[in-house]
Design an enzyme around this catalytic site. Structure first.
Site, PDB file in Angstrom:
ATOM      1  CG  HIS A 216      -0.494  -3.281  -1.317  1.00 51.22           C
ATOM      2  ND1 HIS A 216       0.254  -3.813  -0.208  1.00 51.22           N
ATOM      3  CD2 HIS A 216      -0.704  -1.994  -1.167  1.00 51.22           C
ATOM      4  CE1 HIS A 216       0.530  -2.846   0.501  1.00 51.22           C
ATOM      5  NE2 HIS A 216       0.005  -1.947   0.273  1.00 51.22           N
ATOM      6  CG  ASN A 246       0.175 -10.776  -0.428  1.00 53.65           C
ATOM      7  OD1 ASN A 246       1.202 -10.543   0.340  1.00 53.65           O
ATOM      8  ND2 ASN A 246      -0.572  -9.875  -1.093  1.00 53.65           N
TER       9      ASN A 246
END
Length: 409
Positions: A216, A246
């Site tokens: 994201h 991540n």
């Protein structure tokens, strides 16, 4: 307006002696408690009338409660339902049933003609308002030729941090932007692709941690409502990121930014982008890494710039996207210690397997890496002051990251 009734969707009640209600709320008012009282899966948009009477201001919490004074109104709006807006008013006999929309949460993506980042165009992700205006939840600068997001920009509400509604992540969507490229399949078949590129014994990409996840840019937990969180599940808001990073130091950076906003108790502007293309060496030959065929480049680094518009201060976090090397060069001096992110993070930010990470001054990072910032923050005043964590900081972001992202997040 025929809205589907759902008694547990949102509780608005007169605060006459309710236990746990903040003292600042008058006993003759109505309150919405976040996140406990907003449970509708098909969640409407809650709008407060603007000064001109138009319904153009989506409700945002300023803490665990949002209060309405006697006589104040709130509108319930379901984008895409094609139905009228329901207006509800707080009064002394306030006993309101909750509502949910007929359709599931949806958001629109609008491509604008505004050029950004040198090679991209601005895409707005959000929904139309009854006023006819379009409400942007966040914006992405997207390079359609190379199918690569250059950056995203959004506002993080510091007063709402910690009160976001629980959202079950759905499938990531392309909204037709990627054409014939099946990006979902590319993520699922990446190991086979890299086995062909580097040989079946390659160790660059392996599960469970050394594989590319959907990283994201604007993270879902930065937003309060489910509709907003759902809007982040767009591929134009993602770039390939190693899973170990991540859910490692990049998640730690996201937590730090939310901690900062919470301590400041105000809106901050967050710009998240990518830098360079990951290069991996095999048999003395370096190769640029792409998820597709020369499209959807795997970034060498991720960066997150945080701006305080009131004080015009800024800081940039930069994380390596290579868990196989012990050094990286973001072309800027590490100022984590100076900004209040130093000693507590040394153990984590220096761990290359979860993403080497440093903090940078905005001016140095932007100038040396030739970053073109969005117009909203392209102000020379931001380059003069370093945004620091207040000494009364919340050290939640320093702790070992234990929150797990959804698989393939």
């Amino acid at each position: 307006m025929h809205l589907q009734l759902n008694l547990c969707a949102i509780l608005l009640s007169v605060l006459n002696g309710i236990q746990g209600a903040p003292k600042s709320i008058n006993s003759k008012s109505c309150a919405i408690s976040f996140p406990e009282n907003v449970t509708a899966k098909k969640e409407p948009v809650y709008l407060k009338p603007s000064n001109d009477g138009s319904l153009s201001t989506p409700l945002q919490p300023s803490g665990p409660f949002v209060s309405l004074k006697i006589g104040e109104s709130l509108a319930i709006f379901c984008p895409g339902d094609g139905k009228d807006v329901e207006t509800i008013t707080c009064n002394t006999n306030f006993d309101l049933a909750s509502y949910s929309c007929n359709k599931s949460t949806s958001t629109d993506t609008i491509e604008t003609e505004e050029v950004c980042g040198g090679s991209g165009k601005v895409y707005k992700v959000g929904f139309p308002l009854p006023s006819g205006n379009f409400h942007s939840i966040y914006q992405t600068c997207f390079d359609k030729k190379n199918l690569t997001p250059l950056y995203s920009i959004h506002i993080l509400n510091g007063q709402a941090v910690g009160y976001h509604l629980k959202h079950t992540r759905g499938s990531f969507r392309t909204n037709g932007i990627y054409g014939k490229v099946n990006i979902d399949k590319l993520y699922k078949t990446q190991i086979e692709k890299f086995n062909k590129l580097f040989g079946p014994k390659q160790t660059f990409f392996r599960r469970p941690l050394n594989f590319l996840s959907r990283g994201h840019l604007s993270p879902e937990v930065d937003f309060t409502f489910r509709r907003e969180q759902h809007a982040t599940e767009m591929y134009i808001n993602t770039a390939p990121q190693y899973q170990s990073i991540n859910q490692g130091n990049w998640l730690r950076v996201e937590n730090h930014v939310r901690d900062l906003a919470k301590v400041l108790q105000k809106d901050i502007t967050v710009v998240t982008g990518i830098l360079g293309i990951l290069r991996l060496k095999s048999k003395k030959i370096e190769k640029e890494i792409y998820l597709g065929d020369d499209v959807i480049a795997v970034p060498a680094m991720f960066w997150k710039a945080v701006f305080d518009p009131q004080k015009q201060e800024a800081i940039v976090f930069v994380s390596s996207n290579n868990p196989h090397v012990k050094t990286f060069n973001p072309n800027c001096k590490d100022v984590c210690a100076q900004a209040g992110f130093g000693n507590d993070n040394l153990e984590y930010f220096s761990n290359y397997s979860i993403g080497l990470t440093i903090c940078c001054k905005l001016e140095e990072f932007v100038k040396r890496n030739k970053i073109i910032l969005p117009k909203e923050v392209n102000n020379k005043n931001y380059t003069k002051k370093l945004l620091k964590f207040p000494k009364t900081r919340n050290k939640e972001g320093d702790k070992k990251v234990v929150r797990k992202r959804a698989k393939g997040a």
